[in-house]
Design a protein around this motif. Structure first.
Motif, PDB file in Angstrom:
ATOM      1  N   LEU A 107       0.928  -1.132   0.151  1.00 13.87           N
ATOM      2  CA  LEU A 107       0.053  -0.044  -0.061  1.00 13.87           C
ATOM      3  C   LEU A 107       0.776   1.203   0.007  1.00 13.87           C
ATOM      4  O   LEU A 107       2.012   1.363   0.502  1.00 13.87           O
ATOM      5  N   GLN A 108       0.446   2.441  -0.527  1.00 13.09           N
ATOM      6  CA  GLN A 108       1.237   3.705  -0.763  1.00 13.09           C
ATOM      7  C   GLN A 108       0.184   4.716   0.280  1.00 13.09           C
ATOM      8  O   GLN A 108      -0.960   4.905  -0.137  1.00 13.09           O
ATOM      9  N   ARG A 109       1.016   5.617   0.978  1.00 10.47           N
ATOM     10  CA  ARG A 109       0.273   6.493   1.757  1.00 10.47           C
ATOM     11  C   ARG A 109      -0.147   7.783   0.669  1.00 10.47           C
ATOM     12  O   ARG A 109       0.813   8.218  -0.130  1.00 10.47           O
ATOM     13  N   GLU A 110      -1.379   8.114   0.691  1.00 12.21           N
ATOM     14  CA  GLU A 110      -1.460   9.502  -0.065  1.00 12.21           C
ATOM     15  C   GLU A 110      -2.078  10.539   0.763  1.00 12.21           C
ATOM     16  O   GLU A 110      -2.751  10.136   1.830  1.00 12.21           O
ATOM     17  N   PRO A 146      -1.854   0.361  -5.274  1.00 14.28           N
ATOM     18  CA  PRO A 146      -1.302   1.047  -6.582  1.00 14.28           C
ATOM     19  C   PRO A 146      -1.926   0.038  -7.688  1.00 14.28           C
ATOM     20  O   PRO A 146      -1.902   0.584  -8.855  1.00 14.28           O
ATOM     21  N   ALA A 147      -1.898  -0.967  -7.217  1.00 16.40           N
ATOM     22  CA  ALA A 147      -2.426  -2.030  -8.326  1.00 16.40           C
ATOM     23  C   ALA A 147      -3.919  -2.136  -8.667  1.00 16.40           C
ATOM     24  O   ALA A 147      -4.510  -2.404  -9.815  1.00 16.40           O
ATOM     25  N   ASN A 148      -4.834  -1.727  -7.963  1.00 14.42           N
ATOM     26  CA  ASN A 148      -6.274  -1.468  -7.620  1.00 14.42           C
ATOM     27  C   ASN A 148      -6.461  -0.514  -6.874  1.00 14.42           C
ATOM     28  O   ASN A 148      -6.502  -0.544  -5.820  1.00 14.42           O
ATOM     29  N   ARG A 149      -7.036   0.851  -7.680  1.00 19.34           N
ATOM     30  CA  ARG A 149      -7.546   2.045  -6.878  1.00 19.34           C
ATOM     31  C   ARG A 149      -8.901   1.745  -5.835  1.00 19.34           C
ATOM     32  O   ARG A 149      -9.283   2.526  -5.274  1.00 19.34           O
ATOM     33  N   GLU A 150      -9.474   0.729  -6.136  1.00 18.53           N
ATOM     34  CA  GLU A 150     -10.689   0.094  -5.047  1.00 18.53           C
ATOM     35  C   GLU A 150     -10.084  -0.169  -3.889  1.00 18.53           C
ATOM     36  O   GLU A 150     -11.036  -0.279  -3.007  1.00 18.53           O
ATOM     37  N   HIS A 151      -8.835  -0.655  -3.979  1.00 18.86           N
ATOM     38  CA  HIS A 151      -8.400  -0.998  -2.543  1.00 18.86           C
ATOM     39  C   HIS A 151      -7.918   0.047  -1.700  1.00 18.86           C
ATOM     40  O   HIS A 151      -6.753   0.535  -2.045  1.00 18.86           O
ATOM     41  N   TRP A 152      -8.421   0.582  -0.639  1.00 22.26           N
ATOM     42  CA  TRP A 152      -7.847   1.759  -0.043  1.00 22.26           C
ATOM     43  C   TRP A 152      -8.526   1.698   1.481  1.00 22.26           C
ATOM     44  O   TRP A 152      -9.315   1.149   1.658  1.00 22.26           O
ATOM     45  N   TRP A 153      -7.533   2.231   2.250  1.00 22.06           N
ATOM     46  CA  TRP A 153      -7.982   2.344   3.784  1.00 22.06           C
ATOM     47  C   TRP A 153      -7.819   3.706   4.465  1.00 22.06           C
ATOM     48  O   TRP A 153      -6.840   4.293   3.907  1.00 22.06           O
ATOM     49  N   THR A 154      -8.594   4.183   4.840  1.00 19.77           N
ATOM     50  CA  THR A 154      -8.378   5.531   5.882  1.00 19.77           C
ATOM     51  C   THR A 154      -7.062   5.220   6.735  1.00 19.77           C
ATOM     52  O   THR A 154      -6.663   4.093   6.931  1.00 19.77           O
TER      53      THR A 154
END
Length: 188
Positions: free
Chosen positions: A136-139, A166-174
């Motif tokens: 995961l990458q921090r944005e 970075p592989a799938n923009r639908e995978h993200w966490w706060t």
């Protein structure tokens, strides 16, 4: 290494007088006594060394008054005032100057942990379940001082940061969800 002997302290501290060190090196190479200690190499990553050498060379090439070479602000201002001239002069190696200053800045950013390199975290749990290993990458949220900007974020904490795959923009966490994921992963 931390503390006063760290690279960050070295870069924040004063630099040696570039011209004085140059003359000492000349004397040492000629076999003349100049000092009891050994000749030390210039710190090629110290901003005063990098900008000071370029300021001295440019001042000599254009027969200009040389700035105080041990003063970072004076060297930077001198180079900035003459940048247009340096960039348009085919007898100057503008690319070399650019590359050396870029390496110096990159070194400073890496020492201060303030680079534009994305902050990478734990593997994406969704991709991991599918047999892929993607960190995961921090944005960070958009932030600006423009009063007309409709996208302003004024967070002083990491509450608006997200950790995205970075592989799938639908995978993200706060930030909070990512912290919970790390706690679960560590078994806390």
């Amino acid at each position: 290494m931390a503390g006063v002997d760290s690279e960050a302290a070295n870069l924040a501290g004063p630099a040696a007088d570039v011209e004085a060190w140059s003359w000492r090196k000349v004397a040492a190479k000629q076999g003349r006594s100049w000092h009891l200690s050994e000749v030390e190499d210039d710190d090629e990553h110290h901003p005063v060394t990098v900008l000071g050498v370029w300021a001295r060379m440019i001042a000599e090439d254009y027969e200009l008054d040389c700035p105080n070479l041990s003063n970072l602000s004076a060297c930077a201002a001198f180079l900035e005032r003459n940048l247009h001239r340096i960039a348009n002069d085919e007898n100057q190696d503008f690319r070399l100057m650019r590359d050396e200053i870029r390496r110096c800045r990159s070194h400073l950013e890496s020492v201060l942990h303030d680079s534009l390199t994305p902050e990478r975290g734990a593997p994406c749990p969704t991709c991991k379940d599918r047999g892929q290993f993607v960190r995961l990458q921090r944005e960070f949220p958009h932030w600006c001082d423009d009063p007309d900007c409709a996208q302003q974020f004024h967070f002083t904490t990491d509450e608006a940061d997200i950790w995205a795959c970075p592989a799938n923009r639908e995978h993200w966490w706060t930030a909070a969800g990512y912290a919970e994921y790390l706690d679960e992963r560590m078994g806390a």
